[in-house]
Design a protein around this motif. Sequence first.
Motif, PDB file in Angstrom:
ATOM      1  N   ALA A  71      26.811  77.704 112.882  1.00 41.45           N
ATOM      2  CA  ALA A  71      26.273  78.946 112.309  1.00 41.45           C
ATOM      3  C   ALA A  71      27.356  79.899 111.835  1.00 41.45           C
ATOM      4  O   ALA A  71      27.047  80.982 111.353  1.00 41.45           O
ATOM      5  N   GLY A  72      28.616  79.534 111.995  1.00 40.33           N
ATOM      6  CA  GLY A  72      29.695  80.406 111.531  1.00 40.33           C
ATOM      7  C   GLY A  72      30.507  80.975 112.682  1.00 40.33           C
ATOM      8  O   GLY A  72      30.458  80.492 113.813  1.00 40.33           O
ATOM      9  N   VAL A  73      31.256  82.013 112.376  1.00 41.72           N
ATOM     10  CA  VAL A  73      32.144  82.634 113.355  1.00 41.72           C
ATOM     11  C   VAL A  73      31.449  83.838 113.982  1.00 41.72           C
ATOM     12  O   VAL A  73      30.487  84.376 113.430  1.00 41.72           O
ATOM     13  N   PRO A 130      15.908  83.508 112.271  1.00 47.10           N
ATOM     14  CA  PRO A 130      17.366  83.775 112.271  1.00 47.10           C
ATOM     15  C   PRO A 130      18.117  83.123 113.443  1.00 47.10           C
ATOM     16  O   PRO A 130      18.876  83.775 114.144  1.00 47.10           O
ATOM     17  N   PHE A 131      17.860  81.833 113.644  1.00 43.72           N
ATOM     18  CA  PHE A 131      18.525  81.079 114.698  1.00 43.72           C
ATOM     19  C   PHE A 131      19.160  79.829 114.102  1.00 43.72           C
ATOM     20  O   PHE A 131      18.715  79.350 113.055  1.00 43.72           O
ATOM     21  N   PRO A 132      20.166  79.265 114.761  1.00 40.59           N
ATOM     22  CA  PRO A 132      20.746  78.012 114.266  1.00 40.59           C
ATOM     23  C   PRO A 132      19.718  76.885 114.314  1.00 40.59           C
ATOM     24  O   PRO A 132      18.783  76.908 115.133  1.00 40.59           O
ATOM     25  N   ALA A 133      19.911  75.891 113.456  1.00 39.48           N
ATOM     26  CA  ALA A 133      19.020  74.735 113.472  1.00 39.48           C
ATOM     27  C   ALA A 133      19.277  73.892 114.719  1.00 39.48           C
ATOM     28  O   ALA A 133      20.420  73.602 115.059  1.00 39.48           O
ATOM     29  N   THR A 144      23.082  84.859 111.949  1.00 36.39           N
ATOM     30  CA  THR A 144      22.108  84.247 112.841  1.00 36.39           C
ATOM     31  C   THR A 144      22.389  84.673 114.283  1.00 36.39           C
ATOM     32  O   THR A 144      23.507  85.054 114.621  1.00 36.39           O
ATOM     33  N   ILE A 145      21.369  84.597 115.108  1.00 35.19           N
ATOM     34  CA  ILE A 145      21.511  84.854 116.542  1.00 35.19           C
ATOM     35  C   ILE A 145      21.964  83.562 117.201  1.00 35.19           C
ATOM     36  O   ILE A 145      21.258  82.548 117.129  1.00 35.19           O
ATOM     37  N   ASN A 146      23.133  83.550 117.811  1.00 33.50           N
ATOM     38  CA  ASN A 146      23.651  82.307 118.371  1.00 33.50           C
ATOM     39  C   ASN A 146      23.435  82.179 119.877  1.00 33.50           C
ATOM     40  O   ASN A 146      23.821  81.175 120.472  1.00 33.50           O
ATOM     41  N   ASP A 147      22.842  83.176 120.495  1.00 24.96           N
ATOM     42  CA  ASP A 147      22.533  83.113 121.924  1.00 24.96           C
ATOM     43  C   ASP A 147      21.133  83.672 122.124  1.00 24.96           C
ATOM     44  O   ASP A 147      20.948  84.884 122.263  1.00 24.96           O
ATOM     45  N   GLN A 149      13.360  75.610 118.866  1.00 24.24           N
ATOM     46  CA  GLN A 149      12.324  74.701 118.371  1.00 24.24           C
ATOM     47  C   GLN A 149      11.033  75.435 118.017  1.00 24.24           C
ATOM     48  O   GLN A 149      10.357  75.095 117.045  1.00 24.24           O
ATOM     49  N   MET A 150      10.690  76.453 118.791  1.00 22.68           N
ATOM     50  CA  MET A 150       9.475  77.216 118.500  1.00 22.68           C
ATOM     51  C   MET A 150       9.610  78.040 117.227  1.00 22.68           C
ATOM     52  O   MET A 150       8.645  78.238 116.488  1.00 22.68           O
ATOM     53  N   PHE A 151      10.839  78.541 116.981  1.00 22.62           N
ATOM     54  CA  PHE A 151      11.082  79.414 115.830  1.00 22.62           C
ATOM     55  C   PHE A 151      12.269  78.846 115.043  1.00 22.62           C
ATOM     56  O   PHE A 151      13.377  79.378 115.079  1.00 22.62           O
ATOM     57  N   PRO A 152      12.032  77.752 114.309  1.00 19.99           N
ATOM     58  CA  PRO A 152      13.130  76.982 113.710  1.00 19.99           C
ATOM     59  C   PRO A 152      13.769  77.613 112.471  1.00 19.99           C
ATOM     60  O   PRO A 152      13.116  78.350 111.725  1.00 19.99           O
ATOM     61  N   HIS A 153      15.028  77.290 112.315  1.00 21.22           N
ATOM     62  CA  HIS A 153      15.793  77.769 111.158  1.00 21.22           C
ATOM     63  C   HIS A 153      15.134  77.330 109.849  1.00 21.22           C
ATOM     64  O   HIS A 153      15.155  78.061 108.859  1.00 21.22           O
TER      65      HIS A 153
END
Length: 296
Positions: free
Chosen positions: A103-105, A86-89, A161-164, A77-81
């Motif tokens: 965000a993909g595989v 580079p984070f998921p929405a 994107t970074i997913n974690d 939320q602080m750094f939104p897509h």
Amino acid sequence: MTQAVANISSRLTGPVSVSDVIGLSDAMQCPSPRLVRRMVHRYRERGEFVDEHGLSVSEKFSLLYTLAVNPEPLILQMFPHGEKWPFPAYIGACGRIIAEDYAGVPLRDYFYADWRIRMKLALRLLHIADQLTDNSAGYKLYFSDISLDNYSVQKDSLEVTINDAENILIVDEQLLAEDKNPGYDEPHHSVYDYCEHGNNCLTIDVVSLCSKTQSDFNYYALCKSLLSSFSDHDQGMTGGLLHSLPASLKQSQTIKSLADECAKPPPNKDRFVIKDELILVLESVIKSLTPATESF
């Protein structure tokens, strides 16, 4: 969980402050008032008619508990897509379950992909490291849990994107520039970690990162953990994402050497310079690919 609740229960009076959040997670090792305001203002689970400083006690508890247990939804939320981070929405939350955009595989699925695809992904990863290190928002985001499973790739666009985002340290560059403490503007250079088992251990120097406006940590972590020949993952995935480049590619050895130097620079070279050289070589090779050579 009990300890987290105990730590939070004494912080519930008044508006959310630096003293409330400091130390609750990796993200808040050295928070600034500006960062706290950003977090509260963008907190989607607060009441619709409550101003950015006036969370109810239950809302404040929810925010602080989330920060202590898993800060990822707050970081999204602080750094939104939607602002090109580079984070998921972030979609929403129900209790401790959060929903975010697909965000993909995992990047792991591309470890044995064609070298041209892997080269494009490597360049995208370096661009992410650039963005986290230097951006117009004035925050340094240091990502300390880098693995093939913590990035996602969209199949069609190869967007990464970074997913974690749980293990990210946030530093307010503006505060450091305002305070001007001794040595604040001297670059911090990360030292290569020698691991007992495997090569993917990372030591994060919180004190240095929190007190410097410039650090090469994101490049060091990325090159050591994913791009260089020092990278070592399970299931025999060794040699880094840039492994097995074709001998016919004249820049092959240069790319390998630069990726390794980015992880472990020789005494006379600066990691910032090395990563810029690596980016330039990758961009040059990718630009030279013709439609015929890209039909893989």
